[in-house]
Scaffold this active site. Sequence first.
Site, mmCIF file in Angstrom:
data_model
loop_
_atom_site.group_PDB
_atom_site.id
_atom_site.type_symbol
_atom_site.label_atom_id
_atom_site.label_comp_id
_atom_site.label_asym_id
_atom_site.label_seq_id
_atom_site.Cartn_x
_atom_site.Cartn_y
_atom_site.Cartn_z
ATOM 1 N N GLU A 41 -29.176 -37.101 -80.967
ATOM 2 C CA GLU A 41 -28.813 -36.886 -79.556
ATOM 3 C C GLU A 41 -30.010 -36.319 -78.775
ATOM 4 O O GLU A 41 -30.287 -36.748 -77.665
ATOM 5 C CB GLU A 41 -27.622 -35.922 -79.481
ATOM 6 N N SER B 230 -19.611 -38.261 -77.657
ATOM 7 C CA SER B 230 -20.904 -38.683 -78.231
ATOM 8 C C SER B 230 -21.099 -38.121 -79.623
ATOM 9 O O SER B 230 -21.541 -38.837 -80.525
ATOM 10 C CB SER B 230 -22.099 -38.270 -77.386
ATOM 11 N N ASP C 61 -21.185 -29.358 -81.149
ATOM 12 C CA ASP C 61 -20.282 -30.513 -81.143
ATOM 13 C C ASP C 61 -20.355 -31.289 -82.452
ATOM 14 O O ASP C 61 -19.328 -31.667 -83.025
ATOM 15 C CB ASP C 61 -20.623 -31.437 -79.964
ATOM 16 N N GLU D 241 -19.266 -20.645 -74.602
ATOM 17 C CA GLU D 241 -19.854 -21.805 -73.906
ATOM 18 C C GLU D 241 -21.298 -21.520 -73.534
ATOM 19 O O GLU D 241 -21.609 -20.440 -73.020
ATOM 20 C CB GLU D 241 -19.019 -22.102 -72.662
ATOM 21 N N GLY E 245 -16.146 -34.010 -71.620
ATOM 22 C CA GLY E 245 -16.441 -32.723 -72.229
ATOM 23 C C GLY E 245 -15.715 -32.488 -73.537
ATOM 24 O O GLY E 245 -15.564 -31.354 -73.977
ATOM 25 N N LEU E 246 -15.252 -33.572 -74.175
ATOM 26 C CA LEU E 246 -14.568 -33.425 -75.469
ATOM 27 C C LEU E 246 -15.397 -34.034 -76.601
ATOM 28 O O LEU E 246 -14.882 -34.334 -77.672
ATOM 29 C CB LEU E 246 -13.168 -34.061 -75.404
ATOM 30 N N SER E 247 -16.681 -34.214 -76.333
ATOM 31 C CA SER E 247 -17.651 -34.606 -77.361
ATOM 32 C C SER E 247 -17.428 -35.993 -77.950
ATOM 33 O O SER E 247 -17.471 -36.176 -79.170
ATOM 34 C CB SER E 247 -17.680 -33.576 -78.496
ATOM 35 N N THR F 299 -23.625 -20.936 -75.483
ATOM 36 C CA THR F 299 -24.176 -19.936 -76.397
ATOM 37 C C THR F 299 -24.868 -20.590 -77.596
ATOM 38 O O THR F 299 -25.720 -19.967 -78.222
ATOM 39 C CB THR F 299 -23.061 -19.014 -76.930
ATOM 40 N N ASP F 300 -24.504 -21.849 -77.907
ATOM 41 C CA ASP F 300 -25.020 -22.425 -79.164
ATOM 42 C C ASP F 300 -26.539 -22.557 -79.162
ATOM 43 O O ASP F 300 -27.197 -22.246 -80.154
ATOM 44 C CB ASP F 300 -24.305 -23.746 -79.549
HETATM 45 C C1 GLA Z 1 -22.328 -29.480 -74.627
HETATM 46 C C2 GLA Z 1 -23.391 -29.420 -75.707
HETATM 47 C C3 GLA Z 1 -23.115 -28.270 -76.684
HETATM 48 C C4 GLA Z 1 -22.895 -26.960 -75.935
HETATM 49 C C5 GLA Z 1 -21.909 -27.134 -74.783
HETATM 50 C C6 GLA Z 1 -21.809 -25.916 -73.915
HETATM 51 O O1 GLA Z 1 -21.090 -29.794 -75.199
HETATM 52 O O2 GLA Z 1 -23.423 -30.629 -76.429
HETATM 53 O O3 GLA Z 1 -24.167 -28.174 -77.611
HETATM 54 O O4 GLA Z 1 -24.106 -26.432 -75.486
HETATM 55 O O5 GLA Z 1 -22.249 -28.233 -73.948
HETATM 56 O O6 GLA Z 1 -21.239 -24.868 -74.632
#
Ligand code: GLA
Length: 391
Positions: free
Chosen positions: A161, A129, A173, A34, A125-127, A36-37
């Site tokens: 985004e 978007s 994501d 988390e 927090g499940l993306s 880290t990307d």
């Molecule tokens: C969001 C961001 C991701 C990532 C996470 C944290 O989901 O969109 O790119 O940075 O937070 O790990």
Amino acid sequence: NRQPADLTAEFRAIFAAEPAALVRAPGRVNLIGEHTDYNDGFVLPMAIENDVRIALRPRSDRRVTLASADFDQQTTFGLDNLGHDDGSARWSNYVRGVAWAMMEKGLPIQGMDAVISGNVPIGAGLSSSAAMEVASAWAFQVASGFRMDPIDMALLCQKAENAWVGMRCGIMDQFISVVGQRDHCVLIDCRSLTYDAAPLPRGYSFVIVNSMVQRGLVDSAYNERRSQCEEGVRLLQRRLPGIKALRDVTPEQLDAFASILPPVTYRRCRHVVTENARVVSSVAALKAGRAAEFGQFMNASHDSLRDDYQVSRSELDTLVDIARATPGCLGSRLTGAGFGGCTVSLVQSKAVEAFVSHVSESYRRATGLTPDTYVSRAAAGAGQSYFTVLR
Ligand code: GLA
């Protein structure tokens, strides 16, 4: 969990015609790795069955008409005059942003009529978007008759985004929404953009629990964390001139140079540096079938996000504490950006039902909130689930 709408029927009702194609793109749950990307590091997400679907037919002009089956709304715009929607159809900004990024890249997109529906919970927090963006990119490529490279598609959606929606997210994501694989999580190297699928452990499930607290202030706090990481790199470069990102720093190096960093910056860096190491070790544990060890890494990840990166909140900590104390649970952590949203727990499959009812009840007693829970298989990445002849 809400079932996806029957989009073909919706499309007929709205446009009095048959859709030419149906595309979908999944949300995701991140198992470990988390924040880290955007530090060029490693992540280990899996795509989930909750997704965004779009039924569409191409148009010969440059108009885009979008209907949301979920919000019972319609909006229309021209590709040469995209604009932002600041009113009721804000969901359309993801589609507009993707159209913008595609045209920036010189892709020959054309208009379409489309109906959109999704069952990825929004702001959890499940993306949701990323799923909207990737589904939109698929829809445009189908409507316009070309095929993009999958990694380029993920990058393009991230750009939409970052630049159009204004959130400086990393690549995770959108990437997993494109490359997800059934029954596998995916180790992504966010520097080289290479990836490697790993099978999920047999006999175990990843259970997602929604704290039901919406992620407040997430954009500003997220962008602030990014800047702190960048500051850490700048300061560390004085002693480690070869580094380009926190990815290049080992836990030992960080310890050695701790004194040159302000205390808060040091803690932010320590989270990222140790989290990268945890992802690498946890994938090895997963591949060797050592589920209990994987669970320990999940626990350590949460503790680091709570104490060093400071992106947790009391409701998430409560959920994690309850989960860890429930029989059959091997590890639990917040997932996604933090500040609210969901946790993910590794649970013995035979214990899942009891786990869900115990965690729900205890969380309700502790907070007064009734959590939603999702148990999803790992899903395939974006694609066309059905396709007729394009007219
Ligand atoms: C969001 C961001 C991701 C990532 C996470 C944290 O989901 O969109 O790119 O940075 O937070 O790990």
